[in-house]
Design a protein around this motif. Structure first.
Motif, PDB file in Angstrom:
ATOM      1  N   CYS A  20      17.865 -26.560 -10.148  1.00  0.00           N
ATOM      2  CA  CYS A  20      18.732 -25.564  -9.089  1.00  0.00           C
ATOM      3  C   CYS A  20      18.690 -26.570  -7.655  1.00  0.00           C
ATOM      4  CB  CYS A  20      17.587 -24.632  -8.825  1.00  0.00           C
ATOM      5  SG  CYS A  20      17.290 -23.330 -10.086  1.00  0.00           S
ATOM      6  N   THR A  21      17.696 -27.308  -7.531  1.00  0.00           N
ATOM      7  CA  THR A  21      17.952 -28.341  -6.457  1.00  0.00           C
ATOM      8  C   THR A  21      19.415 -29.075  -6.581  1.00  0.00           C
ATOM      9  OG1 THR A  21      15.643 -28.228  -5.957  1.00  0.00           O
ATOM     10  CG2 THR A  21      16.795 -29.859  -4.966  1.00  0.00           C
ATOM     11  N   ASN A  22      19.423 -29.784  -7.747  1.00  0.00           N
ATOM     12  CA  ASN A  22      20.354 -30.499  -8.027  1.00  0.00           C
ATOM     13  C   ASN A  22      21.888 -29.926  -7.966  1.00  0.00           C
ATOM     14  OD1 ASN A  22      19.016 -32.835  -8.011  1.00  0.00           O
ATOM     15  ND2 ASN A  22      18.752 -32.788 -10.467  1.00  0.00           N
ATOM     16  N   VAL A  23      21.912 -28.846  -8.418  1.00  0.00           N
ATOM     17  CA  VAL A  23      23.352 -28.084  -8.438  1.00  0.00           C
ATOM     18  C   VAL A  23      23.557 -27.081  -7.115  1.00  0.00           C
ATOM     19  CG1 VAL A  23      23.332 -28.005 -10.890  1.00  0.00           C
ATOM     20  CG2 VAL A  23      22.661 -25.776  -9.679  1.00  0.00           C
ATOM     21  N   SER A  24      22.687 -27.256  -6.353  1.00  0.00           N
ATOM     22  CA  SER A  24      22.711 -26.335  -4.831  1.00  0.00           C
ATOM     23  C   SER A  24      23.052 -27.449  -3.601  1.00  0.00           C
ATOM     24  CB  SER A  24      21.498 -25.737  -4.634  1.00  0.00           C
ATOM     25  OG  SER A  24      21.045 -24.787  -5.762  1.00  0.00           O
ATOM     26  N   ASP A  25      23.506 -26.941  -2.550  1.00  0.00           N
ATOM     27  CA  ASP A  25      23.799 -27.991  -1.414  1.00  0.00           C
ATOM     28  C   ASP A  25      22.802 -28.742  -1.270  1.00  0.00           C
ATOM     29  OD1 ASP A  25      26.378 -26.345  -1.045  1.00  0.00           O
ATOM     30  OD2 ASP A  25      25.759 -25.364   0.704  1.00  0.00           O
ATOM     31  N   ASP A  26      23.110 -29.968  -0.805  1.00  0.00           N
ATOM     32  CA  ASP A  26      21.912 -30.958  -0.369  1.00  0.00           C
ATOM     33  C   ASP A  26      21.676 -30.416   1.022  1.00  0.00           C
ATOM     34  OD1 ASP A  26      22.289 -32.384  -2.817  1.00  0.00           O
ATOM     35  OD2 ASP A  26      23.886 -33.553  -2.086  1.00  0.00           O
ATOM     36  N   VAL A  27      20.211 -30.863   1.252  1.00  0.00           N
ATOM     37  CA  VAL A  27      19.746 -30.820   2.823  1.00  0.00           C
ATOM     38  C   VAL A  27      20.277 -32.135   3.148  1.00  0.00           C
ATOM     39  CG1 VAL A  27      18.078 -28.978   2.274  1.00  0.00           C
ATOM     40  CG2 VAL A  27      17.482 -31.699   2.080  1.00  0.00           C
ATOM     41  N   SER A  28      19.980 -32.501   4.538  1.00  0.00           N
ATOM     42  CA  SER A  28      20.538 -33.602   5.319  1.00  0.00           C
ATOM     43  C   SER A  28      19.764 -34.599   5.096  1.00  0.00           C
ATOM     44  CB  SER A  28      20.668 -33.244   6.801  1.00  0.00           C
ATOM     45  OG  SER A  28      19.271 -32.988   7.295  1.00  0.00           O
ATOM     46  N   GLY A  29      20.172 -35.675   5.400  1.00  0.00           N
ATOM     47  CA  GLY A  29      19.268 -37.136   5.357  1.00  0.00           C
ATOM     48  C   GLY A  29      18.041 -36.890   6.223  1.00  0.00           C
ATOM     49  N   ASN A  30      18.263 -36.245   7.553  1.00  0.00           N
ATOM     50  CA  ASN A  30      17.089 -35.960   8.076  1.00  0.00           C
ATOM     51  C   ASN A  30      16.109 -35.155   7.580  1.00  0.00           C
ATOM     52  OD1 ASN A  30      18.281 -37.700  10.272  1.00  0.00           O
ATOM     53  ND2 ASN A  30      18.875 -36.127  11.649  1.00  0.00           N
ATOM     54  N   MET A  31      16.586 -34.257   7.105  1.00  0.00           N
ATOM     55  CA  MET A  31      15.628 -33.224   6.281  1.00  0.00           C
ATOM     56  C   MET A  31      15.025 -33.953   5.208  1.00  0.00           C
ATOM     57  SD  MET A  31      17.379 -29.574   6.406  1.00  0.00           S
ATOM     58  CE  MET A  31      16.043 -28.690   5.635  1.00  0.00           C
ATOM     59  N   ASN A  32      15.565 -34.818   4.485  1.00  0.00           N
ATOM     60  CA  ASN A  32      14.913 -35.585   3.500  1.00  0.00           C
ATOM     61  C   ASN A  32      14.008 -36.261   4.059  1.00  0.00           C
ATOM     62  OD1 ASN A  32      15.990 -34.248   1.067  1.00  0.00           O
ATOM     63  ND2 ASN A  32      17.832 -35.534   1.229  1.00  0.00           N
ATOM     64  N   GLU A  33      14.106 -37.090   5.164  1.00  0.00           N
ATOM     65  CA  GLU A  33      13.487 -38.337   5.543  1.00  0.00           C
ATOM     66  C   GLU A  33      12.074 -37.237   6.197  1.00  0.00           C
ATOM     67  OE1 GLU A  33      14.997 -41.521   8.051  1.00  0.00           O
ATOM     68  OE2 GLU A  33      13.826 -40.428   9.577  1.00  0.00           O
ATOM     69  N   LEU A  34      12.316 -36.248   6.900  1.00  0.00           N
ATOM     70  CA  LEU A  34      11.099 -35.734   7.429  1.00  0.00           C
ATOM     71  C   LEU A  34      10.451 -35.167   6.143  1.00  0.00           C
ATOM     72  CD1 LEU A  34       9.353 -34.061   9.398  1.00  0.00           C
ATOM     73  CD2 LEU A  34      10.938 -32.188   9.469  1.00  0.00           C
TER      74      LEU A  34
END
Ligand code: SAM
Length: 240
Positions: A20-34
């Protein structure tokens, strides 16, 4: 029988979440970093929303276009960042409540590092004390703090008319890792946290009954994530 929940093993649940995560909208680079930073810094990083939940928050906020957002339970500021990113064009105000000094410091780091202080305001202290001091109305309210406080928080929000007429309250972790449904429902739950979630499950079962009985509101408990309740004012002018 067609039910609303698929029966997953923990391995299947992890696979489905990843899919589900892979086929859904990505979150931003900042959110991934946090998210990565939080996982390395805090043993209880599982309190943080998942990237799929973060994407859901952004999706809902961009659909609902809330001018004011209230969040109860900040942790490291991951969900506050999602609200902030989704409401840039609206310049919405985001108020987030946090009690724990360690998490207040972590959240302030997040808001400083990523430049969120223009619209995110962190109110320190117990939510039960902070909510009665809030003024105006909120279009989106995210309840995500101590589970035994949910009923008190939602009662205060409704009694004080803090939810705007078309506003939405989202309450996270209503399943309490399954303990709200039954203490038998999650054999994989570690013994270390079982008493904590069992007590939360009892409190949230009372909360669910309160939501259903309160004549002012409509509420739905969705079997997504760890259980998500949606609450809105009853539409007195419309149909039932
Ligand atoms: N909203 C965050 C996210 O999506 O990443 C996660 C929040 S975490 C589940 C719950 C947070 O609520 C914790 O940081 C905890 O310290 C805070 N909290 C617990 N009890 C509280 C209270 N009485 N008042 C305010 N915050 C509280």
């Amino acid at each position: 029988m067609l039910t609303s929940v698929l029966s997953f093993t923990p391995e299947m649940a992890a696979t489905v979440t990843e899919y589900c995560t892979n086929v859904s909208d990505d979150v931003s680079g900042n959110m991934n970093e946090l998210w990565d930073w939080t996982c390395t810094q805090f043993e209880d990083a599982d309190k943080m929303s998942s990237p799929l939940q973060g994407a859901t928050m952004k999706f809902l906020a961009s659909l609902l276009k809330p001018k004011r957002i209230l969040e109860i339970g900040c942790f490291t500021g991951y969900s506050a960042m999602a609200w902030h990113e989704a409401t840039g064009s609206l310049q919405s105000e985001i108020i987030t409540l946090e009690l724990d000094p360690k998490m207040i410091a972590a959240s302030r780091r997040t808001f400083d590092k990523y430049g969120l202080n223009d619209r995110v305001k962190l109110i320190e202290g117990p939510a039960g004390d902070s909510i009665p001091r809030l003024t105006g109305q909120f279009d989106l309210i995210f309840v995500d703090a101590n589970k035994d406080g949910y009923q008190d928080y939602v009662t205060k929000i409704l009694d004080r008319n803090l939810l705007s007429p078309n506003g939405l309250i989202l309450c996270d972790n209503i399943f309490a890792r399954g303990m709200t449904i039954s203490t038998e429902s999650n054999p994989q739950l570690p013994d270390k946290v079982r008493p904590y979630w069992t007590a939360n499950g009892k409190a949230l079962d009372r909360f669910n009954r309160f939501c259903k009985a309160d004549p002012r509101v409509d509420s739905i408990l969705l079997p997504v994530y760890d259980g998500l309740t949606l609450i809105k004012w009853k539409d007195v002018a419309g149909g039932s």
